[in-house]
Write a protein that holds these residues in place. Structure first.
Motif, mmCIF file in Angstrom:
data_model
loop_
_atom_site.group_PDB
_atom_site.id
_atom_site.type_symbol
_atom_site.label_atom_id
_atom_site.label_comp_id
_atom_site.label_asym_id
_atom_site.label_seq_id
_atom_site.Cartn_x
_atom_site.Cartn_y
_atom_site.Cartn_z
ATOM 1 N N VAL A 230 -1.898 3.060 0.145
ATOM 2 C CA VAL A 230 -1.807 3.299 1.719
ATOM 3 C C VAL A 230 -0.998 4.335 2.126
ATOM 4 O O VAL A 230 -1.133 5.500 2.911
ATOM 5 C CB VAL A 230 -1.438 2.009 2.166
ATOM 6 N N LEU A 231 0.397 4.747 1.523
ATOM 7 C CA LEU A 231 1.745 5.392 1.689
ATOM 8 C C LEU A 231 1.179 6.948 0.960
ATOM 9 O O LEU A 231 1.080 8.236 2.080
ATOM 10 C CB LEU A 231 2.565 5.145 0.448
ATOM 11 N N LEU A 232 0.717 6.947 -0.421
ATOM 12 C CA LEU A 232 0.151 8.437 -0.063
ATOM 13 C C LEU A 232 -0.669 8.366 1.160
ATOM 14 O O LEU A 232 -0.816 10.315 1.963
ATOM 15 C CB LEU A 232 -0.884 8.422 -1.463
ATOM 16 N N ASN A 233 -1.894 7.696 1.666
ATOM 17 C CA ASN A 233 -2.658 7.725 3.003
ATOM 18 C C ASN A 233 -1.782 8.511 3.816
ATOM 19 O O ASN A 233 -2.264 9.952 5.141
ATOM 20 C CB ASN A 233 -3.774 6.770 2.576
ATOM 21 N N ALA A 234 -0.702 7.774 4.460
ATOM 22 C CA ALA A 234 -0.322 7.961 5.766
ATOM 23 C C ALA A 234 0.790 8.454 5.344
ATOM 24 O O ALA A 234 0.290 9.259 6.605
ATOM 25 C CB ALA A 234 0.529 6.432 5.725
ATOM 26 N N MET A 235 1.244 9.669 4.816
ATOM 27 C CA MET A 235 1.887 10.581 4.532
ATOM 28 C C MET A 235 0.958 12.046 4.690
ATOM 29 O O MET A 235 1.771 13.131 4.946
ATOM 30 C CB MET A 235 2.393 10.544 2.905
#
Lengths: 269, 238, 230
Positions: free
Chosen positions: C60-65
């Protein structure tokens, strides 16, 4: 961590980043850059000294901050009070007057406030306020912005503090502000150099000029090596010496666009 | 290092609450080809995947010649729909040879030999994913042989092939069996079972109902389901 | 440089300053893609193939970034590289290297996130076959990255497009220095501020044409490769 990895990898990608032999960085204003003065002045300086100059063009406030952080060797800006504060904090070695140009009040060619041809900037600002004519402010703590605020103060007005709805702070550079006022049919304060070299003048015209209050002084300072030891003091000083020398002053005086002189050298002899 | 015999004791496998295989005991030894037969949904593929070590039993244990480490040593599998790597036919085979630990300098020669064996010599440079179904099975078969297997597992490899491709593959299977490779194959093509199998394991609803020589199973099935299967009837009762 | 208006004149006149700007844009953005690929491809592949605590959160963090604002990235790199910052002594601020770093930070999450998706999709197809061949974890990663190469070209292109198009980060860390850190996007911003909107638009069209040309050649390569390797 990623930064480190990137940096290490980039170290292999030779981009000539480390070619710092005879190069200085100058933090200056959008007006000196956008007007084309540097394109005229720097080649002459390079021919004389062999020093390459990299110019970061920002608002005066931001340019001084860049120098405060130690990211420039020389500052070349136009906001005397802010420059003196910078000196007093110990970030500059010594300030020299270099040249002046002047500000002009630019507005829609149709002149909705009816102030065209006036030589009294204070009275004109009062009229703009009275008629609530749209006015665009740089709002970016640049030299021009600070000068504009001083003029409102001289008129005894504070549209920024009053959050008047005809007064728009856009927080952008001179050219962007000119584009904006053209689109909005608004007045604004511009330095003459940027105005003359601005390519999209149609629909805009000078409303007020020639008032001594519109005088715009540029100063140059070497960033203090005592604060930032990596500052290239010798090369930076060479630039300072050059622009206030008779030769440098003449180069500045010779810079013209469409036959008009943009900057008037006035370094102390 | 050997993978045979493979011994399954009290092996069950379930997906969530649904049992697929129930309490199987089975030993796979070297010898004539063993066929796992039974209707669709009887658990043939799951049993082969367990024996290959691709999945672990829900309960019970499998050992390969005394070890319970599922890493394949000298066994290989050919799936019903083998996955072709996105590279040339030869590169697919070289990859398998490399994984099998064959020395680099010997790979090219062995690759050419195997392609010639399965009849793909002319297609070495063709992208593997552009092959026809029959050619894919041949390449998958060559990839399996690249592991120099003692045990070769085949999961209905001819199910979607035309008769001539089926024949070609059956000949390759027969040849491998003749060279001493133990064949363990799932099929529900009774003709194919008769042609190739030495003995059969009859699987129905996740249980082994019969385990016998091919001849004995076809002549005298011992269960009602086995008889129905041999007759070619659909078996619907338990 | 850049006298006169009209990008066409500029291109036809072969203005060396223009070519220097185009060249620097390409060098900076391609270097950023190279750096980001070096980190993002293995990182994305690793996340696709491993199971660890907090994996869902990491994805999720990677996608958000992927949506990192360039200005914020630029500011962070600026603060890091400024003479008053922790890496100030490297003297990298206002250099092309700083611009590569900022763009690399910007697009590494894009490359990593899209790589994770591509590798994970392919792994579900390849799992049984590779396991049966006894392929170990490292070889598994390399095999999937290699076999996903066509999809990954598109992933790298997405990163390049983002890097080449952004202005906020390179303006802050590069300083738009004439002849040194001026790239297409900062030149466009500068010409806009000088009121030469036709020239700014012309430069914009050149930039779009370059990005288009790169995408078109990558697409042609992809079509060719798909025909070759399926």
């Amino acid at each position: 961590m990623r930064f480190l990895i990137s940096a290490l990898t980039i170290a292999c990608l030779t981009l000539g980043a480390q070619a710092q032999d005879k190069t200085i960085t100058i933090a200056s204003t959008t007006s000196t850059q956008d007007s084309g003065l540097f394109n005229h002045l720097l080649p002459a300086f390079k021919a004389k000294t062999g020093i390459d100059v990299k110019v970061i063009a920002q608002g005066t406030g931001q340019a001084l901050d860049t120098a405060r952080r130690g990211d420039a060797d020389v500052v070349f800006v136009h906001a005397k009070a802010a420059e003196e504060k910078f000196l007093a904090e110990g970030f500059g070695v010594k300030r020299f007057d270099v040249m002046y140009n002047d500000f002009v009040l630019v507005g829609p060619a149709a002149d909705p406030a009816g102030i065209k041809g006036s030589k009294d900037i204070v009275a004109s600002l009062k009229t703009i306020q009275a008629k609530a004519s749209p006015f665009v402010s740089r709002g970016d703590k640049s030299g021009t912005h600070l000068a504009e605020l001083d003029l409102w103060k001289a008129a005894g007005l504070d549209p920024a503090g009053a959050k008047a709805d005809w007064y728009k702070e856009i927080g952008q550079g001179m050219g962007a502000a000119l584009n904006t006022s053209k689109a909005m049919g608004a007045y604004l304060l511009s330095d003459r150099a940027t105005w003359i070299s601005f390519k999209g003048k149609d629909g805009l015209a000078i409303a007020v000029e020639g008032d001594t209050k519109l005088f715009n002084q540029y100063g140059v300072m070497l960033v203090n090596p005592a604060k930032h030891p990596h500052v290239k003091a010798d090369l930076g000083q060479a630039f300072v010496d050059y622009v206030i020398s008779a030769e440098g002053q003449k180069v500045i005086a010779d810079y013209r666009i469409e036959g008009q002189q943009l900057f008037f050298p006035n370094a102390a002899k | 290092m050997s993978d045979l015999p493979v011994t399954l004791s009290h092996v069950s496998y379930a997906v969530g609450a649904t049992p697929i295989l129930r309490d199987l005991d089975l030993t796979v030894r070297s010898g004539a080809p063993t066929f796992i037969i039974g209707p669709n949904g009887s658990g043939k593929s799951t049993l082969l995947r367990l024996i290959m070590g691709l999945i672990a039993p829900t309960s019970g244990a499998i050992d390969w010649n005394g070890t319970r480490d599922p890493a394949p040593r000298r066994r290989a599998i050919v799936f019903q729909q083998p996955v072709m790597l996105r590279r040339s036919v030869a590169a697919n085979l070289i990859f398998a040879l490399d994984q099998a630990g064959l020395e680099k300098s010997l790979q090219d020669k062995r690759c050419a030999d195997l392609l010639a064996l399965v009849g793909l010599g002319d297609l070495a440079d063709r992208p593997a994913r552009r092959l026809s179904g029959g050619e894919r099975q041949k390449l998958a078969f060559a990839r399996a042989l690249a592991r120099s297997p003692e045990l070769l597992i085949l999961d209905e490899p001819t199910a979607s092939l035309d008769p001539s491709a089926t024949l070609a593959l059956e000949q390759l299977i027969g040849k491998a069996a003749g060279e001493g490779i133990k064949i363990l194959m799932a099929s529900h093509d009774l003709g194919q079972v008769r042609r190739l199998a030495g003995d059969v394991v009859f699987l129905h609803r996740g249980r082994i109902l019969e385990s016998a020589s091919t001849q004995a199973f076809f002549e005298q099935p011992r269960t009602a389901q086995g008889s129905a299967f041999v007759r070619g009837d659909l078996i619907t009762e338990d | 440089m850049m006298e006169g208006s009209g990008a066409l004149d500029l291109v036809l006149s072969g203005d060396p300053a223009l070519y220097a700007i185009v060249r620097l844009s390409l060098v900076v953005s391609l270097s950023a893609v190279a750096v980001a690929a070096l980190i993002g491809l293995p990182l994305g592949g690793l996340i696709a193939l491993t199971r660890f605590r907090g994996r869902a959160g990491a994805i999720v963090l990677l996608n958000a970034m992927m949506g990192l604002p360039p200005v914020v990235v630029g500011l962070a790199v600026f603060l890091l590289l400024s003479r008053s910052g922790p890496l100030g002594s490297w003297g990298l601020l206002f250099t092309p290297t700083a611009m590569v770093m900022a763009q690399a930070v910007l697009i590494t999450p894009i490359i990593a996130a899209l790589t994770r998706q591509a590798v994970e999709d392919m792994w579900s197809e390849y799992r049984d076959e590779l396991t049966a061949m006894g392929v170990g974890p490292l070889q598994r990663l390399l095999t999937l990255l290699y076999d996903a190469r066509i999809a990954l070209v598109t992933v790298l292109l997405a990163g390049f497009g983002r890097a080449a198009a952004e202005v906020g980060a390179v303006m802050i860390v590069g300083g738009n220095i004439n002849g040194f850190t001026r790239v297409m996007t900062t030149a466009i911003a500068l010409e806009t501020s000088k009121g030469d909107l036709p020239l700014a638009m012309g430069l914009g069209l050149i930039l779009i044409a370059i990005v288009f040309a790169i995408n078109a050649s990558a697409w042609a390569l992809r079509l060719y490769a798909e025909r070759r390797i399926g």
